[in-house]
Design a protein around this motif. Structure first.
Motif, PDB file in Angstrom:
ATOM      1  N   LEU A 180      -2.999  18.101  -3.808  1.00 47.48           N
ATOM      2  CA  LEU A 180      -4.626  17.192  -3.836  1.00 47.48           C
ATOM      3  C   LEU A 180      -5.858  17.201  -3.541  1.00 47.48           C
ATOM      4  O   LEU A 180      -6.570  16.646  -3.610  1.00 47.48           O
TER       5      LEU A 180
ATOM      6  N   VAL B  61      -9.088  13.372  -9.185  1.00 47.35           N
ATOM      7  CA  VAL B  61      -8.645  12.796  -7.678  1.00 47.35           C
ATOM      8  C   VAL B  61      -7.886  11.835  -7.343  1.00 47.35           C
ATOM      9  O   VAL B  61      -7.181  10.751  -6.363  1.00 47.35           O
ATOM     10  N   LEU B  62      -8.730  10.116  -7.629  1.00 41.55           N
ATOM     11  CA  LEU B  62      -7.790   8.487  -8.303  1.00 41.55           C
ATOM     12  C   LEU B  62      -7.013   8.591  -8.341  1.00 41.55           C
ATOM     13  O   LEU B  62      -6.463   7.558  -6.850  1.00 41.55           O
TER      14      LEU B  62
ATOM     15  N   VAL C 205      -4.980   9.493  -5.063  1.00 41.99           N
ATOM     16  CA  VAL C 205      -5.295   9.234  -3.636  1.00 41.99           C
ATOM     17  C   VAL C 205      -4.827   8.044  -4.372  1.00 41.99           C
ATOM     18  O   VAL C 205      -3.954   7.579  -3.543  1.00 41.99           O
TER      19      VAL C 205
ATOM     20  N   ALA D 152      -0.613   8.755  -4.262  1.00 41.55           N
ATOM     21  CA  ALA D 152      -0.849   8.567  -2.446  1.00 41.55           C
ATOM     22  C   ALA D 152      -0.360   7.923  -1.716  1.00 41.55           C
ATOM     23  O   ALA D 152       0.587   7.901  -0.543  1.00 41.55           O
TER      24      ALA D 152
ATOM     25  N   LEU E 101       1.779  10.908  -0.305  1.00 44.94           N
ATOM     26  CA  LEU E 101       3.479  11.536  -1.435  1.00 44.94           C
ATOM     27  C   LEU E 101       4.819  11.891  -1.695  1.00 44.94           C
ATOM     28  O   LEU E 101       4.623  12.586  -2.148  1.00 44.94           O
TER      29      LEU E 101
ATOM     30  N   LEU F 189      -7.139  10.464   3.461  1.00 50.46           N
ATOM     31  CA  LEU F 189      -7.732   9.235   1.656  1.00 50.46           C
ATOM     32  C   LEU F 189      -8.736   8.804   2.052  1.00 50.46           C
ATOM     33  O   LEU F 189      -9.500   8.644   0.593  1.00 50.46           O
TER      34      LEU F 189
ATOM     35  N   LEU G  59     -11.594  10.796   1.252  1.00 48.51           N
ATOM     36  CA  LEU G  59     -11.426  11.607   0.120  1.00 48.51           C
ATOM     37  C   LEU G  59     -12.108  10.049  -1.479  1.00 48.51           C
ATOM     38  O   LEU G  59     -12.678  10.694  -2.155  1.00 48.51           O
ATOM     39  N   THR G  60     -11.228   9.546  -1.329  1.00 47.10           N
ATOM     40  CA  THR G  60     -11.848   8.315  -2.278  1.00 47.10           C
ATOM     41  C   THR G  60     -13.257   7.882  -2.310  1.00 47.10           C
ATOM     42  O   THR G  60     -13.366   7.547  -3.411  1.00 47.10           O
TER      43      THR G  60
ATOM     44  N   ALA H 161     -14.930  10.225  -4.234  1.00 46.42           N
ATOM     45  CA  ALA H 161     -15.360  10.588  -5.188  1.00 46.42           C
ATOM     46  C   ALA H 161     -15.347   8.897  -6.354  1.00 46.42           C
ATOM     47  O   ALA H 161     -16.643   9.511  -7.406  1.00 46.42           O
TER      48      ALA H 161
ATOM     49  N   VAL I  30       4.395  15.296   4.661  1.00 48.47           N
ATOM     50  CA  VAL I  30       3.688  14.907   3.361  1.00 48.47           C
ATOM     51  C   VAL I  30       4.503  15.147   2.839  1.00 48.47           C
ATOM     52  O   VAL I  30       5.535  15.867   2.682  1.00 48.47           O
ATOM     53  N   GLY I  31       5.205  14.246   2.246  1.00 52.10           N
ATOM     54  CA  GLY I  31       6.448  14.070   0.778  1.00 52.10           C
ATOM     55  C   GLY I  31       7.661  13.870   1.193  1.00 52.10           C
ATOM     56  O   GLY I  31       8.789  14.753   0.584  1.00 52.10           O
ATOM     57  N   GLY I  32       7.782  14.189   2.352  1.00 47.08           N
ATOM     58  CA  GLY I  32       9.268  14.038   3.041  1.00 47.08           C
ATOM     59  C   GLY I  32       9.748  15.175   2.951  1.00 47.08           C
ATOM     60  O   GLY I  32      11.257  15.416   4.024  1.00 47.08           O
TER      61      GLY I  32
END
Lengths: 223, 501, 124
Positions: free
Chosen positions: A62, A161-162, A165, A168, A179, B6, B9-10, B13, B54-56
Motif C-alpha cells: 500500500l 492508491v485509491l 485505500v 483497506a 487490510l 489512510l 494518503l487518500t 491521492a 495489519v491484515g490480522g
C-alpha cells in the motif's frame, strides 16, 4: 566528491565488515518460509510471493503504491515532458509492428496479473510490461492525444492508491482489521487491488520515461 | 490508528486529481488526523500500549502497527506542526501573487504551479511521518523512510532556482544511499534473526558479527538522514533554500523520523548491544554537532542558513540521550528530557523558519547585516523569533529549558560532568547566535520602516503561536513525561539495570 | 544450492554494493552517481535473493523476494525522480550563468536572494 585514496579506504573497510558479517550468517537461515507456507491457504492465492506482497505484508505494498504515485507527482512538479524526437515520424516498419505488439503486450500484462495468483507474476510484473508498452507507443508516436490529457492520466495514476485505500477501509469495516480480508475472499480482494495497481504501475512507469508533466490540456491548466 | 495513514494518503491521492482543492483536502486531513490523535491519546491513557495487526496475521509474518507513549508524542508533534504549517502555507503559496513593486513579478503560473504541487506532496509527507511513527517493522520503516525522503526532496525542489535545485539533488543522492545502507542492514538482520519485527527481534536477544555490522549500516544510514554531525553537510543548503513552510517541516519533523528509528533500534530491538562505548560514541557525535553547528550558525551571513545550522546543533542534543539514558539512575529523566527538547525544538524551529520566511518575503532578502530594524516592520515575526530563540537557548520557562534541565540533572546524577559542560556551552553559543539576529532586529528602529506590502495576518500569527507553544511546553513537561512512560523501552531497560546490578 | 554457492552469492552481493558505494564517493557526474546508486541497490537485492534461496526445502523464502520486489519498485521511482531533478538542475544552472551576473545588481530577487553562500558543505 572525495579523494580516491579516502574513498578507497572507506570502501575496503566496508567490504571487510560486510564479508565478516556475511560469513558469520547462519548457513540455514530461519527465515519465514515455514510460516508463510503454513498460512498460504488462508491468503486466497497459491503463489507465496503474491501472498506476501498483497496479503501478509500488503501494508508495505500500500505504501509502495504511494511511493510510485509520489514519484510521478514529483517528476511532474519538476519538468515538462520530453517527447522523443522520433515521435510523429514516418515508421514503415514500426507502425505495423506496434499494431500487433501493443495489444499483445497489454494482453500479456493482464495474463501476468492473473497468473500471479498461482505462479510467478503479479501486478508489478504486469505493470512493467504495460509500462514498456507505453514507452513503445511513445517512441512510435502513438497515443499522444491521450498522453496530453493530464486530467485523465491523473485519474489513472491515483487509481491504484485509491482502490487500495478503499479496500483497506472496507476491510476494516467488515472485519475490524486494516487490510484483513474476510475469510475465504482473499483471492477476489487481491485481484481487485492488483488490477487497479496494474494500471497505475504501468502508467507510472511509462510516464516516468517521459520525464515530466504532459504539457497541454487537462488539469492543472497553467502551462 | 489506521486513519492516521489512510486519511492523508487518500487526500494526497485526491489532491493529485483535483489540485485546486488541495487546500481544502489538507484542511480535512488536519481535522481527521487531529481527531484521531486525540482519540489515540484517550485509548493510550486508559488501556496502555495499542497494537494493530495489519491484515490480522500478526508479526512476524505480518506487519504490526503500534502506539506507545513515544510514538504518540511524535504523532502529536507531527499533527501540531503539520496543522500550523498548513495554515501558514494556505497564504504563503497564494501570497506570491502580490509581490513588492520593485521585485521582478513572479509569473502567476509559477505560483499556481507551486500551490498545486505543494499540497499533494505535503500530504504524502504527512502520511510518511505518521506511518513511520506507527510502524513496528524495520522493513516497513524502510518504505516509510523512502516515502518521507521523496516527499522532502520534492518539496525542496519546489522552490525552483539553482541553489534550491542543487541542494535538492544532493539531498536526494545522500538520502537514497543512506536508505540503501539501512536496507542492507535490514537484510542482514533478517538473515541472522529471520524476522524484521521489532518486538520479535527484542525477544531473540541475539548478537554476533552480522548484527553488529547490520546495526552499523543502519545507524550509518539513519544518522546521515538525521543529519547528525559529521553527516550533516547536506542539511544547511537544503533547509535554507526550501520555501519557508517546507523549511519548517524539514527541520521540525523530517529529521526527527530517522532519529526515532534509531531509538527504536538501539533501545528496543537490540538493547544488549548498546554498550557504553556505543553510547559515548553517539554522545561525542552529538557534542560535535552542538559545537560545530552553533559555531557555524554564528558565522553565517544569511538568516535562513543560520537557522539551518542551529538545527544541526539542536539535533546534537537529542543524541546526548544515548549516553545519559543507558545508565541506571536518571535514565528516565534523560529520556523525557531529550524528547521534551525534541518537541520544543520542533515548535521553536518551525516558528523561526516561518518568521524568517516572513522577513524574506517582506524585505526581499535575508542577509543578517541588512536586517536592521525589522522589528519595526514585522513586530510579530521578530517577537516570534525571539520567543523561539528563548526556547533554543534554554531559558525558563520554555520547553527547551525543561528538556535541558532534565538532561543536566541526569548527567549530574550519573557523574558524567563532561556532558554538563557541553550543554552549558551549547546554551551560551545559542544565546550568541540568537542575540546576533535580535540585535539587528531591534536596532535602528528610528529608520524608515521597510514594509513593502502587508503580510496576510495568518502568516504573522502562525509563527507567533508556535513560538508561544515552544515556551509554554515547559509547563507540560510532567504530562509529557507520564505519557512517555507508557511502554517506554528505555525505562524498562533502566529498571532491568537496577534489578540486576 | 550448496553452502559454498550460497556464500559466493552473498560475498558477491557485498562486492557489488561496495563497488557502487566507491563510485558514488568518487564520481562527480550526476548521471554516474545515479548509476552508482543503482549498482548499490543491485547489491542489496542480490543479497536478499541469495538469503531467500538458502532455506531448507524446495520453495525459497517468499518474504525476502517480496522485499526485493518492493525495493526494485522504489529504486525505479528514485531513479526517475533523480534523473528529472538532475536534468532540471542542469537546465537551471545553464540559465543561471546569465542570472548569476544579474545577481549583484538585482539582489532582491526572491530565489537568488537566499542562494547558499555557506562556508562549508559546498565542497563535496
Amino acid at each position: 566528491m572525495m579523494p580516491r585514496w579516502m574513498a578507497g579506504s572507506f570502501s575496503v573497510c566496508l567490504l571487510a565488515a560486510l564479508s565478516w558479517a556475511v560469513w558469520s550468517l547462519p548457513t540455514a537461515p530461519k527465515g519465514l518460509t515455514a510460516e508463510s507456507l503454513a498460512r498460504l491457504a488462508e491468503s486466497g492465492v497459491t503463489n507465496p510471493v503474491t501472498a506476501v506482497l498483497l496479503n501478509f505484508r500488503g501494508y508495505d505494498t500500500l505504501l509502495e503504491v504511494g511511493v510510485l504515485l509520489l514519484a510521478i507527482v514529483g517528476v511532474w512538479s519538476l519538468r515538462r515532458a520530453d517527447w522523443p524526437r522520433t515521435a510523429g515520424g514516418d515508421f514503415t516498419m514500426l507502425a505495423p509492428f506496434l499494431r500487433v505488439a501493443l495489444p499483445l503486450l497489454v494482453l500479456a500484462a493482464g495474463y501476468l496479473l492473473w497468473i500471479g495468483a498461482f505462479a510467478p507474476g503479479g501486478a508489478f510484473q504486469g505493470g512493467a510490461l504495460l509500462g514498456g508498452a507505453l514507452v513503445l507507443a511513445v517512441l512510435g508516436g502513438r497515443g499522444r492525444h491521450i498522453l496530453n490529457r493530464r486530467d485523465l492520466l491523473a485519474i489513472g495514476l491515483v487509481l491504484g492508491v485509491l482502490v487500495f485505500v478503499v479496500a483497506a477501509a472496507l476491510s476494516m469495516l467488515l472485519s475490524g482489521g486494516l487490510l484483513q480480508f474476510p475469510s475465504g475472499q482473499g483471492g477476489v480482494w487481491i485481484l481487485v487491488i492488483e488490477s487497479a495497481a496494474l494500471i497505475s504501475i504501468g502508467l507510472t512507469l511509462g510516464l516516468l520515461y517521459l520525464g515530466g508533466r504532459p504539457s497541454k490540456g487537462g488539469l492543472p491548466r497553467h502551462d | 490508528m489506521a486513519l492516521l495513514i489512510l486519511a492523508p494518503l487518500t487526500t494526497a491521492a485526491l489532491a493529485v486529481v483535483i489540485p485546486r482543492r488541495g487546500r481544502g483536502l489538507a484542511f480535512v486531513t488536519a481535522v481527521v488526523v487531529g481527531a484521531a490523535v486525540t482519540g489515540l491519546f484517550r485509548e493510550l491513557r486508559d488501556h496502555g500500549v495499542r497494537i494493530h495487526q495489519v491484515g490480522g496475521w500478526g508479526a512476524p509474518l505480518g506487519i504490526d502497527l503500534r502506539v506507545d507513549g513515544l510514538a504518540l508524542l511524535m504523532l502529536c508533534v507531527t499533527a501540531g506542526i503539520g496543522i500550523a504549517v498548513a495554515l501558514y502555507a494556505t497564504r504563503y503559496f497564494a501570497s506570491n501573487l502580490n509581490l513588492g513593486q520593485n521585485r521582478p513579478q513572479e509569473p502567476k503560473d509559477e505560483a499556481t504551479h507551486r500551490d498545486y504541487y505543494f499540497w499533494p506532496i505535503f500530504l504524502f509527507l504527512w502520511t510518511a511521518l505518521n506511518a513511520l511513527f506507527l510502524s513496528a517493522d524495520i522493513f516497513n520503516l524502510y518504505v516509510t523512510l523512502e516515502l518521507l525522503g521523496f516527499a522532502a526532496v520534492t518539496l525542496v525542489a519546489l522552490a525552483g532556482g539553482p541553489a534550491a535545485l542543487s541542494a535538492a539533488l544532493r539531498y536526494l543522492t545522500v538520502s537514497l544511499s543512506a536508505s540503501l545502507f539501512y536496507l542492507l542492514g535490514v537484510g542482514l538482520v533478517f538473515g541472522q534473526c529471520g524476522t524484521v519485527d521489532l518486538p520479535s527481534l527484542a525477544a531473540q536477544r541475539e548478537s554476533g558479527p552480522a548484527l553488529w555490522v547490520a546495526l552499523g549500516l543502519m545507524t550509518g544510514g539513519l544518522i546521515t538522514k538525521a543529519a547528525l554531525f559529521p553527516m550533516h553537510f547536506w542539511l544547511p543548503p537544503a533547509h535554507a533554500n526550501a520555501p519557508a513552510p517546507v523549511s519548517a517541516l524539514l527541520s521540525a519533523l523530517v529529521v526527527k523520523g530517522p532519529f526515532y528509528i534509531l531509538l527504536r533500534l538501539w533501545f528496543e530491538a537490540f538493547p544488549t548491544l548498546l554498550t557504553p562505548a556505543v553510547t559515548q560514541g553517539f554522545g561525542v557525535l552529538g557534542a560535535g554537532a552542538i559545537l560545530w553547528g552553533s559555531i557555524q550558525a554564528l558565522r553565517q551571513q544569511r538568516l535562513k542558513l543560520l537557522v539551518a545550522y542551529s538545527t544541526v546543533a539542536q539535533l546534537g542534543y537529542l543524541f546526548l540521550l544515548l549516553p545519559l539514558c543507558s545508565n541506571s539512575g536518571g535514565g528516565g529523566m534523560a529520556w523525557s528530557g531529550a524528547l521534551m527538547l525534541l518537541g520544543a525544538h520542533a515548535c521553536a524551529k518551525a516558528a523561526m523558519f516561518l518568521a524568517a520566511g516572513n522577513i524574506l518575503h517582506v524585505t526581499g532578502h535575508d542577509r543578517i547585516q541588512g536586517l536592521d530594524g525589522f522589528a519595526r516592520s514585522l513586530p510579530m515575526s521578530a517577537f516570534a523569533f525571539g520567543l523561539a530563540g528563548l526556547s533554543l537557548v534554554g531559558l525558563p520557562p520554555s520547553g527547551g529549558f525543561a528538556g535541558k534541565w532534565l538532561l543536566l540533572n541526569a548527567a549530574l546524577t550519573q557523574g558524567q560532568w563532561w556532558w554538563v559542560a557541553i550543554l552549558l556551552i551549547g546554551g551560551l553559543l545559542a544565546a550568541a547566535y540568537v542575540a546576533r539576529v535580535l540585535t539587528h532586529a531591534f536596532t535602528h528602529l528610528d529608520g524608515e520602516a521597510t514594509v513593502r506590502h502587508a503580510l496576510p495576518r495568518i502568516m504573522e500569527w502562525t509563527p507567533l503561536g508556535l513560538a508561544l507553544l515552544a515556551v509554554l511546553l515547559g509547563f507540560a513537561s510532567d504530562g509529557a513525561a507520564r505519557l512517555l512512560e507508557v511502554g517506554a523501552p528505555a525505562l524498562a531497560q533502566a529498571a532491568k539495570g537496577r534489578m540486576e546490578p | 544450492m550448496t553452502e559454498i554457492d550460497h556464500r559466493v552469492y552473498l560475498a558477491a552481493s557485498a562486492i557489488v554494493f561496495v563497488i557502487g558505494f566507491y563510485s558514488l564517493l568518487v564520481q562527480a557526474h550526476v548521471l554516474r552517481r545515479i548509476m552508482a546508486l543503482n549498482v548499490m541497490g543491485s547489491g542489496v537485492f542480490l543479497f536478499l535473493i541469495a538469503l531467500g534461496s538458502q532455506t531448507p526445502g524446495p520453495v525459497p523464502d517468499p518474504v525476502p523476494r517480496a522485499m526485493v520486489l518492493t525495493g526494485i519498485v522504489v529504486s525505479v521511482c528514485a531513479t526517475g525522480l533523480a534523473l528529472a531533478l538532475a536534468d532540471r538542475v542542469q537546465d537551471t544552472t545553464d540559465r543561471c550563468e546569465i542570472s548569476e551576473a544579474n545577481r549583484h545588481t538585482a539582489s532582491s530577487d526572491r530565489k537568488s536572494g537566499i542562494e547558499a553562500e555557506h562556508s562549508e558543505g559546498s565542497a563535496s
